[in-house]
Design a protein around this motif. Structure first.
Motif, PDB file in Angstrom:
ATOM      1  N   GLY A  38      26.933 -67.656 120.303  1.00 47.60           N
ATOM      2  CA  GLY A  38      25.673 -67.731 119.569  1.00 47.60           C
ATOM      3  C   GLY A  38      24.517 -67.068 120.279  1.00 47.60           C
ATOM      4  N   SER A  39      24.813 -66.113 121.139  1.00 49.54           N
ATOM      5  CA  SER A  39      23.747 -65.479 121.904  1.00 49.54           C
ATOM      6  C   SER A  39      22.889 -64.598 121.005  1.00 49.54           C
ATOM      7  N   CYS A  40      21.808 -64.067 121.578  1.00 53.20           N
ATOM      8  CA  CYS A  40      20.956 -63.150 120.821  1.00 53.20           C
ATOM      9  C   CYS A  40      21.499 -61.736 120.948  1.00 53.20           C
ATOM     10  N   ASN A  41      22.592 -61.576 121.687  1.00 58.07           N
ATOM     11  CA  ASN A  41      23.221 -60.276 121.932  1.00 58.07           C
ATOM     12  C   ASN A  41      22.643 -59.583 123.161  1.00 58.07           C
ATOM     13  N   GLY A  42      21.595 -60.140 123.749  1.00 61.40           N
ATOM     14  CA  GLY A  42      21.025 -59.546 124.957  1.00 61.40           C
ATOM     15  C   GLY A  42      21.999 -59.648 126.121  1.00 61.40           C
ATOM     16  N   CYS A  43      22.614 -60.812 126.269  1.00 67.02           N
ATOM     17  CA  CYS A  43      23.582 -60.988 127.357  1.00 67.02           C
ATOM     18  C   CYS A  43      24.745 -60.015 127.217  1.00 67.02           C
ATOM     19  N   THR A  78      27.041 -67.713 131.315  1.00 70.07           N
ATOM     20  CA  THR A  78      26.244 -66.548 131.653  1.00 70.07           C
ATOM     21  C   THR A  78      24.960 -66.502 130.829  1.00 70.07           C
ATOM     22  N   GLY A  79      23.834 -66.519 131.513  1.00 69.44           N
ATOM     23  CA  GLY A  79      22.542 -66.465 130.831  1.00 69.44           C
ATOM     24  C   GLY A  79      21.965 -67.850 130.627  1.00 69.44           C
ATOM     25  N   ASP A  80      20.649 -67.895 130.542  1.00 78.80           N
ATOM     26  CA  ASP A  80      19.948 -69.182 130.447  1.00 78.80           C
ATOM     27  C   ASP A  80      20.392 -70.021 129.247  1.00 78.80           C
ATOM     28  N   CYS A  81      20.715 -69.359 128.144  1.00 74.29           N
ATOM     29  CA  CYS A  81      21.126 -70.103 126.947  1.00 74.29           C
ATOM     30  C   CYS A  81      22.398 -70.898 127.200  1.00 74.29           C
ATOM     31  N   ALA A  82      23.388 -70.253 127.808  1.00 74.19           N
ATOM     32  CA  ALA A  82      24.665 -70.926 128.026  1.00 74.19           C
ATOM     33  C   ALA A  82      24.521 -72.029 129.073  1.00 74.19           C
ATOM     34  N   HIS A 106      22.088 -67.263 136.154  1.00 76.80           N
ATOM     35  CA  HIS A 106      20.782 -67.347 135.499  1.00 76.80           C
ATOM     36  C   HIS A 106      20.285 -65.977 135.044  1.00 76.80           C
ATOM     37  N   GLY A 107      19.369 -66.002 134.116  1.00 74.88           N
ATOM     38  CA  GLY A 107      18.725 -64.777 133.657  1.00 74.88           C
ATOM     39  C   GLY A 107      18.681 -64.737 132.151  1.00 74.88           C
ATOM     40  N   CYS A 108      17.756 -63.950 131.636  1.00 72.50           N
ATOM     41  CA  CYS A 108      17.629 -63.836 130.182  1.00 72.50           C
ATOM     42  C   CYS A 108      17.322 -62.396 129.823  1.00 72.50           C
ATOM     43  N   PRO A 109      18.320 -61.577 129.751  1.00 71.30           N
ATOM     44  CA  PRO A 109      19.695 -61.808 130.214  1.00 71.30           C
ATOM     45  C   PRO A 109      19.790 -61.572 131.711  1.00 71.30           C
ATOM     46  N   MET A 134      12.773 -54.984 128.452  1.00 71.62           N
ATOM     47  CA  MET A 134      11.331 -55.125 128.192  1.00 71.62           C
ATOM     48  C   MET A 134      11.016 -56.386 127.391  1.00 71.62           C
ATOM     49  N   ARG A 135      11.729 -57.431 127.717  1.00 69.97           N
ATOM     50  CA  ARG A 135      11.563 -58.694 127.009  1.00 69.97           C
ATOM     51  C   ARG A 135      10.249 -59.367 127.410  1.00 69.97           C
ATOM     52  N   ASP A 136       9.599 -59.977 126.432  1.00 72.35           N
ATOM     53  CA  ASP A 136       8.333 -60.702 126.627  1.00 72.35           C
ATOM     54  C   ASP A 136       7.219 -59.813 127.185  1.00 72.35           C
ATOM     55  N   THR A 167      28.407 -66.867 126.658  1.00 72.74           N
ATOM     56  CA  THR A 167      26.966 -66.627 126.503  1.00 72.74           C
ATOM     57  C   THR A 167      26.456 -67.389 125.286  1.00 72.74           C
ATOM     58  N   GLY A 168      25.167 -67.581 125.231  1.00 73.69           N
ATOM     59  CA  GLY A 168      24.544 -68.178 124.046  1.00 73.69           C
ATOM     60  C   GLY A 168      24.422 -69.691 124.142  1.00 73.69           C
ATOM     61  N   PRO A 169      23.568 -70.271 123.291  1.00 72.86           N
ATOM     62  CA  PRO A 169      23.286 -71.706 123.354  1.00 72.86           C
ATOM     63  C   PRO A 169      24.337 -72.554 122.630  1.00 72.86           C
TER      64      PRO A 169
END
Ligand code: SF4
Lengths: 172, 497
Positions: free
Chosen positions: A53-58, A119-123, A150-153, B286-288, A92-94
Motif C-alpha cells: 500500500g505504499s505511495c510508490n516512492g519506496c 522498508t520506509g517510514d510507512c511500513a 527509515h526514510g520517506c523513502p 524533492m518531497r515536501d 513497503t507501505g502502511p
C-alpha cells in the motif's frame, strides 16, 4: 554503427560506478556488504519486494538499487519474482487493510529461514497514514519484522546499509 | 466564448479561480448530455457530505457543478458517459451516495476489509468481503488468467483479470483499490502543513506535481499567490520530476520488450537527475519542498551550476539512446502497432499526458491554463496519432527534450526575491489543475476559517487512463501486456487514494 554505439555508451558508466564518484560512504558500504555476505552467509540472498500500500516512492528507490551506481547484484543480492524463492521479504507501505491478506499469504509462501525488512517510514509505523481506518499500520502487526529501514523513502544507499545489517543478524 | 456558461446555477461565493454552481437536476442532466456530445470533458467527479461535484473543462475553461443529493442519490453520469463509472463507484463506497441508473454497481475501493462502510459519509458497520464478480467473456476456448494483486516485479499491487483465447486477449479488467489508504479521510481537519505532506504522498513519483497542485488550490482558496521566485522554483522541480520519470519509463518500457541495455543507460541518467535534485533541494524526489505559500528550499549558485551540468550531460547522452531505440528493429518490432489506443477513446475519456498525446489529444495543462511561470516560458507540446506503445515512447522522448529546454530557460530567468509568502487564515474553496509527468492532476479543496481542510479531493490522471489500457490491450497477446502496461504506467496509489 550499433557496435560503436554500444562501446561508446558502455565505456564510462559501467566500469567505475563506485570509486570514481568519490562516494566514499557507498564504497565503504559496498565492501562491508561483500565481506558480510561471504563471511557469514557464504551464499546469495534472494529478496521478494512487496508493496503493501505504499505511495510508490519506496519502490522507486528500491528499483534504483539495480542501476549501475548501486548494482546490488554484485553482492549476491537479487530480487526474485516468487516468494517461494525468497529469503527476505522487503515490505513497503502502511499495510492497507486491502493488502493485509496478500502480505500474510506472501510471507507464508516463503520457505524458512526467512527475514522481513520493513522498508520506509510507512511500513515501520504507518508513517503519514497511521490512524486511518483503511490501514493496519506497521507491517509488524501482521508478520514478524527483523529489521527496519527509515526514510520517506529511504535512499538506495541506506537500503543497502540496512541489508548489510540484516546479513550480520541473519548469520547469528 | 464560454461554452460552460450554458450550465447555469447559483454561484457559490469564495470559490476560485473557476466558478462553482449549485445546480438543479435538470442542469446536471444537461451537463451529462454535453459530455456525451463531446462539448466538454469530464475533469473530475467526487463526493462530499450530501453533495456530488462534477468538474468540467471546455478548452481552457473550467467549471464545477454541485448537485445536492437530498435523498442520498444523484442521476448517474456513468450510465451515459463511461469515464465517470469508476468515480461514481468510489463515491458510493466512500459516501454511500447512490448514482441512480448506474449500470455497474459493484464496489470499487471497498473490498469489504475496512470493518465499516461509507467512511466519509454516515458510516455504518462493514459487511464481510464478498466475491467480486468480474465482467465475463464467452465463447469456445476462452479461459481466464488472474494476475495479482502481488505482481512479479517491484511495482504496485492491483489485480488484472484476463479473458484470453489462446494467446489473444479478449477482455482485460482491472480491479484496483488495494493501496487505498483513506487519504481523503485523513485530509479532513488537517492543517495545511500536514495536508500538503499527505498530498505529496498520494503518488510518490508525482510528489512535486501533487504538492504544486495542492499548494495552488490552497492559494486560490486564500486568494493569494506565491512569490515569483517560488513559482519558478516549483516549475524547475516539476520539470526535474518529469525528466526523471520519463527517463525511467523509456528504459523500463524497453526492458519490458527484453531490451535491457536501454534500461541500464536510462537508469544512469535518471540517477543523475535524482542526485542533482538531492544536491539542490535536499531530497532525491524533492518531497515536501513545495508548500502552500511557496517553496521550502531556495536554489543557490552551486545548485544552478550543478543543474546546468546535468542538462548538458543529458543533452549529450540522450540522443544516442534515442538513435539506439529508433534503429533497433527487434525493439521496434515489439513497440510499433502494439497496444494501439484509438483517438476517439482518448478524447472521450479526456486522457491526459502521454496517453492522450500519443493518441491525438492535444492537451497539456501547462499550455492550456498557462499557470505561472509557463506563461513566460516557451515549449512545444508534441502530439502523435498512432496511439501505440511506440507513440507513447516518442511523446516521452520529446518531453525529455522540452524539459531540458525548460530547465535551461528557468535557470536563465529565475527572478530574485522571497520564496515564501505568509498565509492568511480564512474560509474559502480553491481548485487547481497541474500537469504532472503522467497528465493533469486536479485538486479541489475547502478550507474552514481555522486554517484547516474541511474537504479535499485529489484526482489522479490515471482515472481516465486505466480504462483505456483495457481497451488498448484487446486483441493483443498476453505476453505483450507488461509492455503495454508500462507504456501507460498508470498510478495505482494515485487512484486508490
Ligand atoms: S515511506 Fe514515504 S515513500 Fe515510502 S511508501 Fe510511505 S510515504 Fe511513500
Amino acid at each position: 554503427m550499433r557496435r560503436l554505439l554500444f562501446q561508446a555508451l558502455m565505456a564510462s558508466p559501467l566500469t567505475e560506478p563506485l570509486s570514481r564518484d568519490g562516494d566514499a560512504a557507498l564504497a565503504e558500504l559496498a565492501s562491508q556488504l561483500n565481506r558480510a555476505t561471504q563471511a557469514r552467509l557464504g551464499r546469495s540472498l534472494s529478496i521478494r519486494e512487496l508493496d503493501a500500500g505504499s505511495c510508490n516512492g519506496c519502490e522507486l528507490e528500491i528499483n534504483a538499487l539495480s542501476n549501475a551506481y548501486y548494482d546490488l547484484e554484485r553482492f549476491g543480492l537479487r530480487f526474485v519474482a516468487s516468494p517461494r524463492h525468497a529469503d527476505v521479504l522487503m515490505v513497503t507501505g502502511p499495510v492497507t487493510k486491502n493488502m493485509r491478506d496478500a502480505l500474510r499469504q506472501t510471507y507464508e509462501a516463503m520457505p524458512r529461514p526467512k527475514w522481513v525488512v520493513a522498508t520506509g517510514d510507512c511500513a515501520i509505523d504507518g508513517g503519514c497514514f497511521a490512524g486511518s481506518p483503511a490501514v493496519v499500520g506497521a507491517a509488524a502487526q501482521v508478520i514478524p519484522v527483523d529489521l527496519v529501514i527509515h526514510g520517506c523513502p529511504p535512499s538506495p544507499a541506506s537500503i543497502l546499509q540496512g541489508l548489510v545489517a540484516l546479513m550480520g543478524q541473519s548469520a547469528k | 466564448m464560454r461554452e460552460l456558461a450554458a450550465l447555469t446555477g447559483r454561484q457559490v461565493e469564495r470559490h476560485h479561480p473557476w466558478p462553482r454552481m449549485l445546480v438543479s437536476t435538470d442542469r446536471w442532466q444537461d451537463a451529462i448530455n454535453g459530455l456525451v456530445e463531446g462539448r466538454w470533458t469530464l475533469s473530475g467527479l467526487w463526493g462530499d457530505v450530501g453533495v456530488v461535484h462534477m468538474a468540467l473543462m471546455a478548452g481552457s475553461d473550467l467549471s464545477v457543478l454541485s448537485l445536492p443529493c437530498l435523498d442520498g442519490h444523484f442521476p448517474s453520469v456513468g450510465r451515459l458517459h463511461a469515464p465517470a463509472a469508476r468515480l461514481e463507484r468510489t463515491i458510493s463506497d466512500l459516501f454511500g451516495l447512490v448514482p441512480l441508473g448506474a449500470i455497474d454497481t459493484r464496489p470499487w475501493l471497498d473490498h469489504g476489509n475496512w470493518g465499516l462502510r461509507y467512511p466519509l459519509g454516515t458510516s455504518q458497520d462493514g459487511a464481510a468481503p464478498e466475491p467480486y464478480p468480474f465482467l465475463s467473456a464467452e465463447g469456445e476456448g476462452i479461459h481466464q488468467v488472474p494476475v495479482g494483486p502481488v505482481h512479479a516485479g517491484i511495482i504496485e499491487p492491483g489485480h488484472f483479470r484476463f479473458h484470453a483465447n489462446g494467446e489473444t486477449i479478449v477482455r482485460l479488467e482491472a480491479r484496483l483499490g488495494y493501496t487505498h489508504k483513506g487519504i481523503e479521510g485523513l485530509m479532513r481537519g488537517a492543517d495545511l502543513d500536514r495536508a500538503s505532506k499527505l498530498a505529496g504522498r498520494v503518488s510518490g513519483d508525482s510528489t512535486v506535481a501533487y504538492a504544486i497542485a495542492f499548494a495552488r488550490a490552497s492559494e486560490a482558496a486564500l486568494m493569494m499567490e506565491a512569490p515569483d521566485r517560488a513559482q519558478w522554483l516549483r516549475a524547475l522541480m516539476a520539470e526535474l520530476e518529469r525528466l526523471a520519470n520519463h527517463l525511467g519509463d523509456i528504459g523500463a518500457i524497453c526492458n519490458d520488450a527484453s531490451f535491457s541495455l536501454m534500461l541500464a543507460h536510462c537508469a544512469i541518467l535518471r540517477e543523475r537527475v535524482l542526485r542533482a535534485a538531492d544536491a539542490c533541494f535536499g531530497h532525491r524526489l524533492m518531497r515536501d519542498c513545495v508548500m502552500p505559500g511557496g517553496v521550502t528550499r531556495d536554489l543557490d549558485l552551486a545548485g544552478v551550476s550543478s543543474l546546468k551540468l546535468l542538462v548538458t550531460e543529458v543533452r549529450t547522452r540522450f540522443p544516442s539512446l534515442v538513435a539506439l531505440y529508433d534503429n533497433t528493429t527487434s525493439l521496434q518490432d515489439r513497440t510499433v502497432a502494439t497496444g494501439a489506443l484509438k483517438a476517439g477513446l482518448a478524447l472521450t475519456f479526456g486522457a491526459g499526458g502521454y496517453v492522450g498525446r500519443a493518441s491525438g489529444r492535444d492537451f497539456d495543462a501547462r499550455r492550456a491554463l498557462a499557470y505561472p511561470p509557463y506563461d513566460q516560458l516557451s515549449f512545444e507540446v508534441s502530439v502523435f496519432q498512432e496511439g501505440d506503445v511506440n507513440a507513447r515512447v516518442w511523446v516521452r522522448i520529446r518531453e525529455v527534450e522540452q524539459s531540458l529546454s525548460l530547465i535551461d530557460q528557468i535557470l536563465g530567468g529565475l527572478p530574485d526575491g522571497p520564496i515564501h509568502a505568509p498565509l492568511s487564515v480564512q474560509a474559502g474553496e480553491g481548485m487547481a489543475l497541474v500537469e504532472g509527468f503522467r497528465g493533469d492532476i486536479l485538486v479541489w479543496l475547502r478550507l474552514n476559517g481555522e486554517g484547516r481542510v474541511e474537504r479535499c479531493h485529489l484526482r489522479d490522471p490515471s482515472w481516465f487512463q486505466w480504462p483505456l489500457l483495457e481497451a488498448a490491450i484487446e486483441g493483443n497477446i498476453v505476453a505483450d501486456f507488461p509492455l503495454c502496461n508500462k507504456s501507460f504506467n498508470c498510478s495505482y496509489s494515485g487512484c486508490d487514494l
